[in-house]
Design an enzyme around this catalytic site. Structure first.
Site, mmCIF file in Angstrom:
data_model
loop_
_atom_site.group_PDB
_atom_site.id
_atom_site.type_symbol
_atom_site.label_atom_id
_atom_site.label_comp_id
_atom_site.label_asym_id
_atom_site.label_seq_id
_atom_site.Cartn_x
_atom_site.Cartn_y
_atom_site.Cartn_z
ATOM 1 C CB SER A 139 -2.974 -1.963 -8.692
ATOM 2 O OG SER A 139 -1.996 -1.351 -9.849
ATOM 3 C CE1 TYR A 152 0.812 -5.770 -7.050
ATOM 4 C CE2 TYR A 152 0.312 -4.236 -9.311
ATOM 5 C CZ TYR A 152 0.254 -4.481 -7.791
ATOM 6 O OH TYR A 152 0.082 -3.246 -7.121
#
Ligand code: NAP
Length: 289
Positions: A139, A152
Site C-alpha cells: 500500500s 495497517y
C-alpha cells in the site's frame, strides 16, 4: 512475432476488489488463475469467470497450517505456479491507544504472516525451477503514514521490508519480488472489509473523527480503477526487469514524493547528530540545525 506465454497465477483474495480485478485481467489475457476465496459462494462465482482456467481455492491466509497443503494440492491439480500475487488483506482503522493487541495480531496475521506463509509454500518449487514472480500487494501506507491506521501501516511497512530483503535473497535464483503499492482504489477496502475499533477516548475526537468521516465518505469514490491496476500488474509480470516496488496512482506518487523530500530535509537537519555515534568520533552530540 513472439508467442505469448500463458502462465499460472496464484492470487489470494479474488472475491472482490483488486484481487478480483487482477484475476479477471489475467484470465482475459489467457492465463490460468488459482484464486483463493473464503466462502463456497465466492468459489462458485470465481469458477464461473472461466470454467477451464479459473480455479477457486478455499483458503483463509491466516490458516498457516492449511497453506502448504492447499498450495501443493492446487499445483498438483492445476499446474506449477509461475506468479504468486499476495493480495488478500484488510485495513484496521483505530487510534493506537484505543486498539487492542488482538487487533494488531489479527492485522499482522492477515497482512504479513499469511503472505509470508504463501511465499514459503511456493518458493521450493520456484527455486527448483530457477524462475518465478512474487508480487506482494502492500500500500502507499507501507511508505507514507496516516493517523488512525497505524496497525495497517505497520503491517504494510513490514511486508515492504520483507519483500525487499527477500528479493535480494532470491535474485540469483531468477525469482523476482515486487511490492505493488496502491494508492486509494475503488474496492471494498474502506467499506465492508474494514475493521473499525470503536472510539472511546475523547481526547482523540479532533484528530480522528474527521478522518473516520472522510474515509466513510470516500468509500466507493476512490480515484483508483482496479481494472487499470490489473493492467499494471500484467505489465509488471511481463517485464524482464521488474522494480522492487511499484506505486499505483497519482495520490500514491504525490504523497511518496512529499515524504521523500521531507525525509531528505530531516536527514540533513540531523546529519551531525546521526554521524556522531561511531567510536573515535568527536563531532559532539549537538544538533546541526
Ligand atoms: P477488498 O475488496 O476488501 O478485498 C480484500 C480481499 O482480501 C477479499 O477477497 C477478502 O476476502 C480477502 N481477505 C481478507 N482477509 C483475508 C484472509 N484472512 N484470508 C483470505 N482472504 C482474505 O479490498 P482490496 O482493496 O481489493 O484489498 C486488496 C489488497 O489491496 C489488500 O491487501 C489491501 O490492503 C490492499 N490495498 C488496497 C487499497 C485500496 O485503496 N483499495 C490501497 C492500498 C492497498 P473476503 O471476501 O472473504 O473478505
Amino acid at each position: 512475432m513472439t508467442t505469448p506465454t500463458f502462465k499460472t497465477f496464484l492470487i489470494t483474495g479474488v472475491s472482490s476488489g483488486l484481487g478480483r480485478a487482477f484475476a479477471e485481467g489475467a484470465l482475459h489475457a489467457g492465463h490460468r488463475v488459482i484464486g483463493t476465496v473464503r466462502r463456497a459462494a465466492d468459489a462458485e462465482a470465481f469458477a464461473a469467470l472461466a470454467p477451464d482456467r479459473a480455479h477457486p481455492l478455499v483458503l483463509d491466509v491466516t490458516d498457516f497450517d492449511a497453506i502448504p497443503v492447499a498450495v501443493t494440492a492446487a499445483e498438483r491439480q492445476v499446474g506449477i505456479i509461475d506468479v504468486l500475487v499476495n493480495n488478500a488483506g484488510y485495513g484496521h482503522e483505530g487510534v493506537l491507544e484505543e486498539s487492542s493487541i488482538d487487533d494488531l495480531h489479527r492485522q499482522f496475521s492477515a497482512n504479513v504472516f499469511g503472505p509470508v506463509a504463501m511465499m514459503k509454500a511456493v518458493l521450493p518449487g520456484m527455486r527448483e525451477r530457477r524462475r518465478g514472480r512474487i508480487i506482494n500487494v502492500t500500500s502507499m501506507g507501507g511508505f507514507i503514514t496516516m493517523p488512525g491506521i497505524s496497525f495497517y501501516c505497520g503491517s504494510k511497512f513490514a511486508l515492504e521490508g520483507i519483500s525487499e530483503a527477500l528479493g535480494k535473497e532470491l535474485a540469483s535464483f531468477g525469482i523476482r519480488v515486487t511490492a505493488l503499492a496502491p494508492g486509494q482504489f475503488r474496492t471494498d477496502w474502506a467499506g465492508r472489509s474494514m475493521d473499525r475499533t470503536p472510539r472511546t477516548i475523547g481526547d482523540y475526537d479532533a484528530v480522528m473523527d474527521p478522518i473516520r468521516a472522510a474515509r466513510h465518505a470516500k468509500s466507493g469514490n476512490q480515484p483508483g480503477d482496479p481494472a487499470k491496476a490489473a493492467q499494471a500488474l500484467l505489465a509488471l509480470v511481463e517485464s524482464a526487469n521488474p522494480p522492487v516496488r511499484l506505486f499505483l496512482g497519482d495520490d500514491a506518487l504525490d504523497l511518496v514524493e512529499q515524504k521523500l523530500e521531507a525525509m531528505k530535509v530531516e536527514l540533513g537537519a540531523w546529519d551531525t547528530l546521526s554521524r556522531s555515534t561511531s567510536f573515535g568520533c568527536d563531532r559532539g552530540a549537538t544538533r546541526s540545525a
